[in-house]
Write a protein that holds these residues in place. Structure first.
Motif, PDB file in Angstrom:
ATOM      1  N   ASN A   1     -15.202  -5.531   4.412  1.00  0.00           N
ATOM      2  CA  ASN A   1     -14.620  -6.245   5.543  1.00  0.00           C
ATOM      3  C   ASN A   1     -13.472  -7.125   5.073  1.00  0.00           C
ATOM      4  O   ASN A   1     -13.572  -7.785   4.048  1.00  0.00           O
ATOM      5  N   GLY A   2     -12.380  -7.086   5.809  1.00  0.00           N
ATOM      6  CA  GLY A   2     -11.244  -7.938   5.473  1.00  0.00           C
ATOM      7  C   GLY A   2     -10.320  -7.338   4.440  1.00  0.00           C
ATOM      8  O   GLY A   2      -9.359  -7.970   4.009  1.00  0.00           O
ATOM      9  N   ALA A   3     -10.570  -6.089   4.025  1.00  0.00           N
ATOM     10  CA  ALA A   3      -9.757  -5.456   2.988  1.00  0.00           C
ATOM     11  C   ALA A   3      -8.353  -5.124   3.483  1.00  0.00           C
ATOM     12  O   ALA A   3      -7.432  -4.935   2.694  1.00  0.00           O
TER      13      ALA A   3
ATOM     14  N   VAL B   1       0.835  -1.201   0.000  1.00  0.00           N
ATOM     15  CA  VAL B   1       0.000   0.000   0.000  1.00  0.00           C
ATOM     16  C   VAL B   1       0.874   1.258   0.000  1.00  0.00           C
ATOM     17  O   VAL B   1       1.854   1.338   0.734  1.00  0.00           O
ATOM     18  N   ASP B   2       0.521   2.215  -0.853  1.00  0.00           N
ATOM     19  CA  ASP B   2       1.146   3.545  -0.851  1.00  0.00           C
ATOM     20  C   ASP B   2       0.090   4.566  -0.474  1.00  0.00           C
ATOM     21  O   ASP B   2      -1.039   4.494  -0.954  1.00  0.00           O
ATOM     22  N   LEU B   3       0.458   5.506   0.383  1.00  0.00           N
ATOM     23  CA  LEU B   3      -0.483   6.560   0.769  1.00  0.00           C
ATOM     24  C   LEU B   3       0.275   7.850   1.004  1.00  0.00           C
ATOM     25  O   LEU B   3       1.377   7.836   1.538  1.00  0.00           O
ATOM     26  N   ASP B   4      -0.323   8.973   0.607  1.00  0.00           N
ATOM     27  CA  ASP B   4       0.195  10.280   0.990  1.00  0.00           C
ATOM     28  C   ASP B   4      -0.973  11.091   1.513  1.00  0.00           C
ATOM     29  O   ASP B   4      -1.953  11.288   0.807  1.00  0.00           O
ATOM     30  N   ILE B   5      -0.878  11.527   2.737  1.00  0.00           N
ATOM     31  CA  ILE B   5      -1.951  12.323   3.313  1.00  0.00           C
ATOM     32  C   ILE B   5      -1.366  13.639   3.810  1.00  0.00           C
ATOM     33  O   ILE B   5      -0.422  13.640   4.604  1.00  0.00           O
ATOM     34  N   ALA B   6      -1.901  14.735   3.279  1.00  0.00           N
ATOM     35  CA  ALA B   6      -1.356  16.055   3.601  1.00  0.00           C
ATOM     36  C   ALA B   6      -1.836  16.505   4.972  1.00  0.00           C
ATOM     37  O   ALA B   6      -2.856  16.031   5.465  1.00  0.00           O
TER      38      ALA B   6
ATOM     39  N   LEU C   1      -9.620   0.417  -0.659  1.00  0.00           N
ATOM     40  CA  LEU C   1      -8.736  -0.695  -0.366  1.00  0.00           C
ATOM     41  C   LEU C   1      -9.520  -1.982  -0.616  1.00  0.00           C
ATOM     42  O   LEU C   1     -10.643  -2.134  -0.151  1.00  0.00           O
ATOM     43  N   ALA C   2      -8.912  -2.897  -1.369  1.00  0.00           N
ATOM     44  CA  ALA C   2      -9.555  -4.202  -1.574  1.00  0.00           C
ATOM     45  C   ALA C   2      -8.449  -5.233  -1.678  1.00  0.00           C
ATOM     46  O   ALA C   2      -7.460  -5.010  -2.370  1.00  0.00           O
ATOM     47  N   GLY C   3      -8.609  -6.321  -0.961  1.00  0.00           N
ATOM     48  CA  GLY C   3      -7.600  -7.381  -0.979  1.00  0.00           C
ATOM     49  C   GLY C   3      -6.212  -6.887  -0.621  1.00  0.00           C
ATOM     50  O   GLY C   3      -5.216  -7.379  -1.145  1.00  0.00           O
TER      51      GLY C   3
ATOM     52  N   VAL D   1     -19.483   3.166  -8.559  1.00  0.00           N
ATOM     53  CA  VAL D   1     -18.044   3.094  -8.835  1.00  0.00           C
ATOM     54  C   VAL D   1     -17.378   2.155  -7.846  1.00  0.00           C
ATOM     55  O   VAL D   1     -16.564   1.303  -8.203  1.00  0.00           O
ATOM     56  N   TYR D   2     -17.771   2.315  -6.594  1.00  0.00           N
ATOM     57  CA  TYR D   2     -17.167   1.522  -5.520  1.00  0.00           C
ATOM     58  C   TYR D   2     -17.415   0.024  -5.730  1.00  0.00           C
ATOM     59  O   TYR D   2     -16.501  -0.791  -5.681  1.00  0.00           O
ATOM     60  N   LEU D   3     -18.666  -0.305  -5.994  1.00  0.00           N
ATOM     61  CA  LEU D   3     -19.002  -1.718  -6.172  1.00  0.00           C
ATOM     62  C   LEU D   3     -18.246  -2.314  -7.355  1.00  0.00           C
ATOM     63  O   LEU D   3     -17.796  -3.458  -7.313  1.00  0.00           O
ATOM     64  N   GLU D   4     -18.081  -1.491  -8.391  1.00  0.00           N
ATOM     65  CA  GLU D   4     -17.316  -1.906  -9.560  1.00  0.00           C
ATOM     66  C   GLU D   4     -15.862  -2.193  -9.163  1.00  0.00           C
ATOM     67  O   GLU D   4     -15.268  -3.194  -9.537  1.00  0.00           O
ATOM     68  N   LEU D   5     -15.301  -1.270  -8.324  1.00  0.00           N
ATOM     69  CA  LEU D   5     -13.885  -1.355  -7.956  1.00  0.00           C
ATOM     70  C   LEU D   5     -13.564  -2.576  -7.102  1.00  0.00           C
ATOM     71  O   LEU D   5     -12.511  -3.185  -7.238  1.00  0.00           O
ATOM     72  N   ILE D   6     -14.458  -2.884  -6.172  1.00  0.00           N
ATOM     73  CA  ILE D   6     -14.129  -3.975  -5.250  1.00  0.00           C
ATOM     74  C   ILE D   6     -14.612  -5.331  -5.756  1.00  0.00           C
ATOM     75  O   ILE D   6     -14.375  -6.345  -5.120  1.00  0.00           O
ATOM     76  N   ALA D   7     -15.290  -5.319  -6.913  1.00  0.00           N
ATOM     77  CA  ALA D   7     -15.836  -6.580  -7.429  1.00  0.00           C
ATOM     78  C   ALA D   7     -14.694  -7.538  -7.792  1.00  0.00           C
ATOM     79  O   ALA D   7     -13.632  -7.120  -8.175  1.00  0.00           O
TER      80      ALA D   7
END
Ligand SMILES: Nc1ncnc2c1ncn2[C@@H]1O[C@H](COP(=O)(O)OP(=O)(O)O)[C@@H](O)[C@H]1O
Ligand SMILES: [Mg+2]
Lengths: 274, 265
Positions: free
Chosen positions: A38-40, A22-27, A202-204, A268-274
């Protein structure tokens, strides 16, 4: 400098890869939501950033410090609301908030905090007697008592009724307005949409999309659906140029029940985590 | 940016202690099992065992010893497991409170609960079995250091063992089993003289025997009763040595094995 910078974060449990790069940048000052089923790997990732869990690989910097090596001064700048806690069952709300205030150099006024989270009427009740939603508010109270620069909230509103959720959102907006950086995880899309400047899905154990709630997953550029009612029933055209489409259609007269919709965040979300 | 300094470790420890005590004494099961059980056992078993004043003195001393091991080793061990289970430790880990303050709080808790437990026991012993309390300052001094060293060493071992247990349920077994076995090996229920040599030796590796022996030296009607000990004397120096050694072992174990939560790895 960013409040949080993560590169290639990995964590496995007994062979099961819970976080897989995982990569993250939070300002600083940003409200960032991590969405995922769940479990992601949300809790695992967040708890590594909080210094609660070890990581297997990756670089992590939280307020300029590696959580695995951080000390008291670093912890003093954090506010943490864990996903589940049943502690302080035998302390009253007032006792718990006053006690935790003692840990910090410059805490908020405990009575003000109790009021802020809406527990004034429950101030004399013991932690163990609170309802699920009230218990979460106590967690939030203990999370903000130290005037944190950075707040972590792991599924803070799970189990809230709609009114409590709205109140909670207002509290988060208020903290954000004061300049607090906020990282929250949720699986409520409306929550992410209402609160977050930016969202990561986040998924898997991987970030599958990142952006503002408005642009996530190419949402802003996705084909729009133009729908209207004609003599032959509802009609729908999918187009990347809805304005032009409507202009053409409307030459023949008024379009009944005209709507233009883009995929919702949920689509969009459901598409992404499918 | 806060430039103010964080509160001191000791003052936070005292504040932890006050909070620990408040939470402890609000729970009925602590009042019944941890604090009152030894006095209750004394009342029941004493009626069977105690036929003469000298025996009452010895039995009361051993029960006080067993009692403080129950509040320190079992009681404190359980309370740390409970703190891990309900998220207290994890929450504390997310605050600037130092581990030492948490530990000071626990030591305060265990000293107060052990003292309450010992006082209750002595009240029962005096009222029901006409036990004579020690009459010299020297005896009370011995009582004091045996009590302190016993409580500290057994607290540390209890906390170290608590890292093995995943839940309060399994902790009850992990902590009570050695405690019950050691009571039989350490001269609480059965005089050590009556045990086979091998079992006596096993018992002499652990703190309970030495704590009880220390208290027997305090409560004995006179020093002639030392002949009833395994070594034929009170061995006060050795008591201090063994308990001191366990304190160090406990400290090392705790610093090596302490876990803030069950998911930290
Ligand atoms: N302490 C743990 N031991 C073993 N597996 C775990 C542990 N914590 C989480 N997992 C597993 O790792 C995956 C990610 O879990 P988690 O980070 O809790 O996800 P989320 O918070 O997104 O629901 C899940 O498959 C979960 O079962
Ligand atoms: Mg989670």
């Amino acid at each position: 400098m960013n409040a949080i910078r993560v590169r290639g974060l990995q964590k496995a449990y007994k062979g099961h890869q819970a976080v897989a790069g995982v990569d993250l940048d939070i300002a600083r000052g940003e409200v960032f939501a991590v969405l995922g089923p769940n479990g992601a790997g949300k809790t695992t990732s967040v708890e590594i950033l909080e210094g609660h869990r070890d990581r297997d690989a990756g670089e992590v910097s939280v307020l300029g410090t590696d959580p695995a090596k951080a000390g008291r001064e670093w912890r003093a700048k954090l506010g943490i609301v864990l996903q589940s806690a049943t502690d302080a069952a035998n302390l009253t709300v007032r006792e718990a908030v006053h006690h935790y205030a003692k840990y910090y150099a410059d805490p908020r006024d405990p009575e003000e905090v109790i009021d802020l989270v809406g527990l004034t009427e429950k101030a004399k009740s013991r932690g163990g007697t609170l309802s699920g939603g009230q218990r979460r508010r106590l967690d939030v109270a203990l999370g903000i008592i130290g005037r944190p620069e950075l707040m972590f909230l792991d599924e803070p509103t799970t189990g809230f009724d709609p009114e409590a959720r709205r109140q909670f959102w207002n509290l988060i907006k208020r903290l954000a307005a004061e300049g607090t950086t906020i990282l929250l995880t949720t699986h409520y899309l409306d929550e992410a949409e209402a609160l977050a400047d930016r969202v990561a899905v986040l998924a898997g154990g991987r970030v599958v999309a990142e952006g503002t709630p408005q642009t996530l997953g190419g949402r802003a550029h996705a084909d729009a659906a133009v729908r209207w009612l004609s003599d032959r029933g509802y009609q729908e055209i999918r187009t990347s140029e809805p304005t032009k489409t409507i202009a053409e259609l409307s030459r023949h007269g008024e379009l009944a029940e005209l709507t233009v919709t883009r995929p919702s965040l949920e689509d969009v979300y459901l598409e992404l985590i499918a | 940016m806060t430039t103010a300094t964080l509160p001191g470790t000791l003052s936070l420890g005292l504040s932890r202690g006050a909070t620990e005590l408040r939470e402890f004494f609000r729970q009925k099961e602590n009042l019944i099992f941890t604090v009152s059980l030894p006095a209750l056992l004394m009342l029941l078993l004493g009626t069977v065992y105690v036929k003469e004043p000298a025996a009452a003195q010895m039995f009361a001393a051993s029960m006080i010893g067993a009692g403080i091991i129950s509040t320190s080793f079992v009681g404190l061990g359980m309370s740390v497991v409970a703190d891990r289970e309900d998220g207290t430790l994890k929450r504390l880990r997310g605050t600037p409170m130092p581990f030492t303050s948490y530990f000071i709080g626990k030591i305060i808790l265990v000293f107060v609960s052990s003292l309450v437990e010992a006082v209750l026991l002595m009240v029962v012993a005096v009222l029901r079995f006409d036990v004579e309390l020690p009459s010299t300052a020297g005896k009370w001094l011995t009582f004091g250091w045996v009590f302190a060293l016993g409580v500290i060493s057994c607290s540390l071992i209890g906390v170290a063992l608590s890292s093995i247990a995943k839940s309060t349920r399994s902790a009850a077994g992990v902590l009570n089993l050695p405690y019950i076995v050691l009571q039989f090996l350490s001269g609480v229920f059965i005089m050590q003289m009556a045990l086979p040599e091998s079992l006596r030796t096993v018992g002499s590796f652990f703190p309970l025997k030495w704590v009880c022996q220390g208290f027997r030296s305090v409560f004995a009607l006179n020093d002639d009763y030392a002949v009833m000990e395994a070594a034929g004397s009170w061995e006060l120096g050795k008591i201090a040595l063994v308990l001191g050694a366990w304190t160090i072992v406990g400290l090392v174990l705790v610093s090596r094995t302490f876990k803030w939560s069950n998911t930290s790895r």
